[in-house]
Enzyme design. Structure first.
Site, mmCIF file in Angstrom:
data_model
loop_
_atom_site.group_PDB
_atom_site.id
_atom_site.type_symbol
_atom_site.label_atom_id
_atom_site.label_comp_id
_atom_site.label_asym_id
_atom_site.label_seq_id
_atom_site.Cartn_x
_atom_site.Cartn_y
_atom_site.Cartn_z
ATOM 1 N N LYS A 78 0.842 5.011 1.163
ATOM 2 C CA LYS A 78 0.656 4.142 -0.001
ATOM 3 C C LYS A 78 0.356 4.962 -1.260
ATOM 4 O O LYS A 78 0.979 4.754 -2.309
ATOM 5 C CB LYS A 78 -0.475 3.149 0.233
ATOM 6 C CG LYS A 78 -0.780 2.289 -0.998
ATOM 7 C CD LYS A 78 -1.898 1.309 -0.729
ATOM 8 C CE LYS A 78 -2.304 0.590 -2.010
ATOM 9 N NZ LYS A 78 -3.038 1.461 -2.947
ATOM 10 N N PRO A 103 5.219 0.980 -2.793
ATOM 11 C CA PRO A 103 3.807 0.922 -2.387
ATOM 12 C C PRO A 103 3.480 -0.462 -1.813
ATOM 13 O O PRO A 103 3.831 -1.486 -2.403
ATOM 14 C CB PRO A 103 3.052 1.144 -3.707
ATOM 15 C CG PRO A 103 4.073 1.683 -4.669
ATOM 16 C CD PRO A 103 5.378 1.103 -4.243
#
Length: 271
Positions: A210, A227
């Site tokens: 992420k 993300p």
């Protein structure tokens, strides 16, 4: 001062979109510190904007920073007509743009962002800048540049923790040290393919997919980077059966911003 007409630019939307932590809303626009400089932008209405800089600085720095050479209608046009959720999200977020930000600032900022709310991230990032950055005199008072890798690499863990970093302090120090020593060359990896770029970013302690994806998207403008945080996971589960649509891969980062901004707006409810 320089005034110009710009289509599809929502300053306050960008400030609230979670991609930039040093842009602050004002009653009629935003102010920010980026690239070592202070900028204020006023929304004059009817697609007119005033920048607190010369035309030359606007053309050579801020035009690219706000990605104003890109026609975002091309991204909106790729949204499937049957995708009612993303059609609504793109309409709500029209004017969002993916900023061209500094990779090191993005890497450190998104390391700090882990398990923090956006206001808490802003507070920690600003304290980091105040402690280690260089002062800038602005019409709004003194602000600070984002610290360099060398400045942060020389910090003590206790100093970083005092900035509100908590357990992330060690990760920030590892990132700064790797960049300062050249072990992680942020300029060199800019030439890598997306997969390799993500892998190299994840060599930093505490950086998972992420944080690496956020750095790739907002620091390197890799528009296929996706993300996935709690909000995006909810969106994917409810609207797309848990899987990102294959047809959206090419511009995943832009479309993700529409989804994220819309989901957090209160106009979408997670069931």
């Amino acid at each position: 001062m320089y005034e110009t007409k710009i289509l599809q630019l929502d300053l306050k939307g960008i400030a609230q979109s979670g991609q930039c932590f040093r842009m602050w809303e004002t009653p009629d626009g935003v102010q920010l510190v980026a690239k070592g400089k202070f900028l204020q932008v006023w929304d004059l209405g009817q697609d007119m904007f005033r920048f607190s800089c010369s035309q030359e600085e606007y053309e050579t720095l801020w035009k690219e920073y706000f990605d104003l050479n890109t026609d975002y209608s091309q991204y909106q046009a790729c949204i499937l007509k049957k995708d009612r959720f993303l059609q609504q999200a793109a309409a709500y977020g029209q004017g969002l743009r993916i900023l061209h930000q500094d990779p090191f600032e993005m890497l450190i900022s998104f390391i700090i962002s882990q398990r923090k709310s956006i206001p808490a991230i802003r507070t920690a990032v600003e304290q980091l800048c105040k402690t280690f950055g260089q002062p800038i005199d602005t019409p709004q008072g003194q602000l600070w540049t984002f610290p360099t890798a060398d400045q942060l690499a020389g910090a003590r863990i206790e100093q970083l923790k005092e900035c509100g970093l908590g357990y992330r302090a060690g990760y920030v120090l590892d990132a700064a040290t790797k960049v300062a020593t050249g072990e992680l060359d942020l300029e060199q990896i800019a030439n890598c393919k997306d997969e390799v770029l993500l892998q190299r970013l994840q060599t930093v302690s505490g950086v998972g997919i992420k944080v690496a994806s956020c750095t790739a998207l907002f620091g390197y403008h890799r528009l296929q980077a996706l993300p996935v945080d709690v909000w995006m996971q909810r969106v994917l589960e409810q609207e797309y059966d848990g899987t990102w649509p294959r047809s959206y891969k090419k511009y995943a980062g832009v479309l993700q911003q529409y989804m994220f901004y819309y989901a957090r707006s209160g106009n979408w409810k997670f069931r």
